[in-house]
Write an enzyme that holds these catalytic residues in place. Structure first.
Site, PDB file in Angstrom:
ATOM      1  N   HIS A 173       0.855  -1.186   0.000  1.00 45.38           N
ATOM      2  CA  HIS A 173       0.000   0.000   0.000  1.00 45.38           C
ATOM      3  C   HIS A 173       0.891   1.236   0.000  1.00 45.38           C
ATOM      4  O   HIS A 173       1.993   1.226   0.563  1.00 45.38           O
ATOM      5  CB  HIS A 173      -0.908  -0.026   1.234  1.00 45.38           C
ATOM      6  CG  HIS A 173      -1.957   1.038   1.246  1.00 45.38           C
ATOM      7  ND1 HIS A 173      -1.680   2.341   1.610  1.00 45.38           N
ATOM      8  CD2 HIS A 173      -3.281   0.998   0.943  1.00 45.38           C
ATOM      9  CE1 HIS A 173      -2.786   3.052   1.537  1.00 45.38           C
ATOM     10  NE2 HIS A 173      -3.772   2.273   1.130  1.00 45.38           N
ATOM     11  N   GLU A 189      -2.879   2.166  -7.428  1.00 44.89           N
ATOM     12  CA  GLU A 189      -3.122   3.384  -6.644  1.00 44.89           C
ATOM     13  C   GLU A 189      -2.511   4.596  -7.359  1.00 44.89           C
ATOM     14  O   GLU A 189      -1.287   4.710  -7.417  1.00 44.89           O
ATOM     15  CB  GLU A 189      -2.473   3.281  -5.259  1.00 44.89           C
ATOM     16  CG  GLU A 189      -3.033   2.223  -4.345  1.00 44.89           C
ATOM     17  CD  GLU A 189      -2.351   2.287  -2.984  1.00 44.89           C
ATOM     18  OE1 GLU A 189      -2.958   2.819  -2.039  1.00 44.89           O
ATOM     19  OE2 GLU A 189      -1.197   1.830  -2.877  1.00 44.89           O
TER      20      GLU A 189
END
Length: 277
Positions: free
Chosen positions: A114, A193
């Site tokens: 992430h 992302e």
């Protein structure tokens, strides 16, 4: 197969302590989320879509115990790059959460790479004078290997920040090739992302840009499923569902104004809109 992932970060902290949880007592928070989403999710065919929720460590076991229908995979928010070995290291990893430990709790999935984890790793390395992002990807590769070896599914996040946007192809290619080097990707899903577009006041990418990125990722990885990790929400759910190259999304906040946070009823509305039923 479509994939709907939920990253429940900071939602376990009461609002008065700086978090964004005001939907349930902290000791009942995980059970509340499962109880208020699970039954509705059983309406979807498990061969068409899977649901995974990533809980902070203290809430993993309560979430697993609360599940009755078995339609939600419970995951953790990352694993350590090493683990126990029979006849070898018995667990000398104080402060670090290993893949086998969360697997023993009952986890089925883990989120790795992430953008917040990448930023943290890069910051630690920078303290030692190391600025080569390839090192970050090598560490993430170790984490992915440990997660898969323990029997976990992996959601591997990749993405470019504002400084990297002009060279997004080389940045993403390195994250993918180094991060997945030597990995059996059968149980890996990629989350894209757009780090440069995440946050208040920033303009999110349009469908054409997301399609371009997803196509590139699938080309580099020989067709691994790709979900949108920039925030699946009610106002982009239909758009994302219409991009053939996108196989799902990662949800975080469900409400971005007023009482900002995660709310189960709004989570279900996002899914209904994305699944178009």
């Amino acid at each position: 197969m479509r994939h709907i992932f939920l990253n429940l970060k900071r939602f376990d902290i009461p609002r008065e302590s700086g978090g964004v949880n005001d939907i349930a007592n902290i000791n009942e928070w995980a059970e509340y989320i499962i109880a208020h989403t699970e039954k509705e999710l059983t309406r979807y065919d498990s061969s068409d879509v899977e649901f995974a929720m990533f809980f902070p460590e203290a809430h993993i076991i309560p979430a697993i115990k609360a599940g009755n229908e078995g339609c939600i995979k419970i995951g953790c928010q990352g694993v350590y790059r090493d683990d126990v070995v029979k006849g070898g290291n018995f667990g000398a990893f104080t402060t670090n959460r290993t893949a086998k430990s969360v697997k023993a709790m009952g986890c089925q999935s883990s989120i790795i790479g992430h953008c917040e984890e990448r930023k943290d790793l890069a910051g630690i390395l920078a303290q030692a004078g190391e600025t080569n992002q390839k090192v970050v990807n090598k560490i993430l590769n170790q984490e992915i290997r440990q997660a898969l070896q323990a029997g976990l599914q992996v959601l591997y996040c990749v993405g470019e920040n504002a400084e990297e946007q002009e060279k997004w192809e080389s940045v993403l290619e390195e994250q993918l090739l180094v991060g997945l080097d030597g990995v059996d990707t059968t149980n890996v899903v990629i989350a894209y992302e757009p780090i440069w577009a995440i946050g208040p006041g920033k303009t999110p990418p349009d469908a054409a840009y997301i399609k371009k990125i997803a196509t590139f990722i699938k080309k580099v990885t020989n067709g691994i499923d790709v979900v949108y990790g920039g925030g699946l929400k009610e106002d982009n759910a239909q758009m994302l569902s219409e991009i053939e190259e996108i196989d799902g999304g990662l949800i975080a906040l469900t409400r971005f104004a007023g009482d900002i946070g995660f709310y189960p009823d709004e989570y279900l509305k996002i899914i209904q809109k994305y699944m178009q039923k």
